[in-house]
Design a protein around this motif. Sequence first.
Motif, PDB file in Angstrom:
ATOM      1  N   MET A   1       0.841  -1.184   0.000  1.00  0.00           N
ATOM      2  CA  MET A   1       0.000   0.000   0.000  1.00  0.00           C
ATOM      3  C   MET A   1       0.886   1.247   0.000  1.00  0.00           C
ATOM      4  O   MET A   1       1.893   1.305   0.691  1.00  0.00           O
ATOM      5  CB  MET A   1      -0.890  -0.049   1.244  1.00  0.00           C
ATOM      6  CG  MET A   1      -1.954   0.984   1.257  1.00  0.00           C
ATOM      7  SD  MET A   1      -3.153   0.569  -0.004  1.00  0.00           S
ATOM      8  CE  MET A   1      -4.472   1.583   0.483  1.00  0.00           C
ATOM      9  N   ILE A   2       0.506   2.196  -0.795  1.00  0.00           N
ATOM     10  CA  ILE A   2       1.292   3.420  -0.922  1.00  0.00           C
ATOM     11  C   ILE A   2       1.007   4.333   0.274  1.00  0.00           C
ATOM     12  O   ILE A   2      -0.136   4.470   0.703  1.00  0.00           O
ATOM     13  CB  ILE A   2       0.986   4.105  -2.271  1.00  0.00           C
ATOM     14  CG1 ILE A   2       1.975   5.208  -2.556  1.00  0.00           C
ATOM     15  CG2 ILE A   2      -0.416   4.624  -2.311  1.00  0.00           C
ATOM     16  CD1 ILE A   2       1.936   5.688  -3.983  1.00  0.00           C
ATOM     17  N   ALA A   7       1.776   9.302  -1.830  1.00  0.00           N
ATOM     18  CA  ALA A   7       0.604   9.662  -2.629  1.00  0.00           C
ATOM     19  C   ALA A   7       0.539  11.166  -2.862  1.00  0.00           C
ATOM     20  O   ALA A   7       0.201  11.620  -3.964  1.00  0.00           O
ATOM     21  CB  ALA A   7      -0.663   9.167  -1.949  1.00  0.00           C
ATOM     22  N   LEU A   8       0.872  11.948  -1.839  1.00  0.00           N
ATOM     23  CA  LEU A   8       0.884  13.407  -2.008  1.00  0.00           C
ATOM     24  C   LEU A   8       1.979  13.845  -2.978  1.00  0.00           C
ATOM     25  O   LEU A   8       1.782  14.762  -3.781  1.00  0.00           O
ATOM     26  CB  LEU A   8       1.070  14.089  -0.655  1.00  0.00           C
ATOM     27  CG  LEU A   8      -0.114  14.008   0.299  1.00  0.00           C
ATOM     28  CD1 LEU A   8       0.248  14.606   1.646  1.00  0.00           C
ATOM     29  CD2 LEU A   8      -1.339  14.695  -0.283  1.00  0.00           C
ATOM     30  N   GLY A   9       3.135  13.184  -2.918  1.00  0.00           N
ATOM     31  CA  GLY A   9       4.215  13.500  -3.852  1.00  0.00           C
ATOM     32  C   GLY A   9       3.838  13.180  -5.292  1.00  0.00           C
ATOM     33  O   GLY A   9       4.089  13.973  -6.204  1.00  0.00           O
ATOM     34  N   LEU A  58       6.785   6.482 -10.007  1.00  0.00           N
ATOM     35  CA  LEU A  58       6.763   6.437  -8.549  1.00  0.00           C
ATOM     36  C   LEU A  58       5.497   5.765  -8.021  1.00  0.00           C
ATOM     37  O   LEU A  58       5.543   5.042  -7.023  1.00  0.00           O
ATOM     38  CB  LEU A  58       6.890   7.849  -7.979  1.00  0.00           C
ATOM     39  CG  LEU A  58       8.252   8.519  -8.158  1.00  0.00           C
ATOM     40  CD1 LEU A  58       8.210   9.952  -7.669  1.00  0.00           C
ATOM     41  CD2 LEU A  58       9.330   7.738  -7.450  1.00  0.00           C
ATOM     42  N   HIS A  59       4.385   6.010  -8.666  1.00  0.00           N
ATOM     43  CA  HIS A  59       3.121   5.428  -8.216  1.00  0.00           C
ATOM     44  C   HIS A  59       3.102   3.903  -8.387  1.00  0.00           C
ATOM     45  O   HIS A  59       2.526   3.197  -7.567  1.00  0.00           O
ATOM     46  CB  HIS A  59       1.948   6.042  -8.969  1.00  0.00           C
ATOM     47  CG  HIS A  59       0.624   5.475  -8.568  1.00  0.00           C
ATOM     48  ND1 HIS A  59       0.081   5.714  -7.331  1.00  0.00           N
ATOM     49  CD2 HIS A  59      -0.233   4.677  -9.224  1.00  0.00           C
ATOM     50  CE1 HIS A  59      -1.080   5.075  -7.244  1.00  0.00           C
ATOM     51  NE2 HIS A  59      -1.292   4.442  -8.392  1.00  0.00           N
ATOM     52  N   ALA A  60       3.749   3.415  -9.409  1.00  0.00           N
ATOM     53  CA  ALA A  60       3.749   1.975  -9.661  1.00  0.00           C
ATOM     54  C   ALA A  60       4.481   1.211  -8.568  1.00  0.00           C
ATOM     55  O   ALA A  60       4.154   0.054  -8.296  1.00  0.00           O
ATOM     56  CB  ALA A  60       4.378   1.668 -11.015  1.00  0.00           C
ATOM     57  N   ALA A  61       5.465   1.842  -7.930  1.00  0.00           N
ATOM     58  CA  ALA A  61       6.247   1.222  -6.862  1.00  0.00           C
ATOM     59  C   ALA A  61       6.881  -0.089  -7.326  1.00  0.00           C
ATOM     60  O   ALA A  61       6.970  -1.057  -6.585  1.00  0.00           O
ATOM     61  CB  ALA A  61       5.398   1.000  -5.611  1.00  0.00           C
ATOM     62  N   ALA A  69       9.928   4.424 -16.985  1.00  0.00           N
ATOM     63  CA  ALA A  69       9.547   5.836 -16.906  1.00  0.00           C
ATOM     64  C   ALA A  69      10.771   6.736 -17.026  1.00  0.00           C
ATOM     65  O   ALA A  69      10.742   7.744 -17.740  1.00  0.00           O
ATOM     66  CB  ALA A  69       8.805   6.102 -15.597  1.00  0.00           C
ATOM     67  N   VAL A  70      11.852   6.369 -16.352  1.00  0.00           N
ATOM     68  CA  VAL A  70      13.088   7.155 -16.450  1.00  0.00           C
ATOM     69  C   VAL A  70      13.647   7.098 -17.874  1.00  0.00           C
ATOM     70  O   VAL A  70      14.116   8.110 -18.402  1.00  0.00           O
ATOM     71  CB  VAL A  70      14.122   6.663 -15.413  1.00  0.00           C
ATOM     72  CG1 VAL A  70      15.493   7.278 -15.661  1.00  0.00           C
ATOM     73  CG2 VAL A  70      13.643   6.979 -14.010  1.00  0.00           C
ATOM     74  N   ALA A  71      13.568   5.948 -18.509  1.00  0.00           N
ATOM     75  CA  ALA A  71      14.016   5.842 -19.906  1.00  0.00           C
ATOM     76  C   ALA A  71      13.167   6.738 -20.807  1.00  0.00           C
ATOM     77  O   ALA A  71      13.691   7.391 -21.724  1.00  0.00           O
ATOM     78  CB  ALA A  71      13.948   4.396 -20.379  1.00  0.00           C
ATOM     79  N   GLY A  72      11.865   6.803 -20.556  1.00  0.00           N
ATOM     80  CA  GLY A  72      10.994   7.698 -21.323  1.00  0.00           C
ATOM     81  C   GLY A  72      11.337   9.152 -21.103  1.00  0.00           C
ATOM     82  O   GLY A  72      11.325   9.964 -22.041  1.00  0.00           O
TER      83      GLY A  72
END
Length: 109
Positions: A1-2, A7-9, A58-61, A69-72
């Motif tokens: 669970m996040i 979640a705010l970030g 970050l949300h995917a954890a 995502a970083v590669a994108g």
Amino acid sequence: MISLLAALGVAALMIVGALFSLIAAIGLNRLPDLYTRMHAASKAGTVGSGLLLLAVGLHAADVATFGRAVAGIVFFVLTAPVSAHLLARAAHKVGYPLWSKSVRDDMIK
């Protein structure tokens, strides 16, 4: 669970990324000529897309999703401004006019 802080970030990154994307869209509609429109689309669009991709990663954890995502983000940062510059240069070479109130043209030989 996040966690709540994470979640705010993620929410903050998504809001800021969406605002940059909105600024890019407004720039495409409101700016007077091709060159300034390309500047808005490449700069603000790149930052907006990068922040949104970072929020997704970050949300995917998950390390694999975050790596993609970083590669994108790296792909956007390396390609969008360069392609906008090359397209603007090609438009200038074929004679696409500057805005009538432009002060000077540094590309004239």
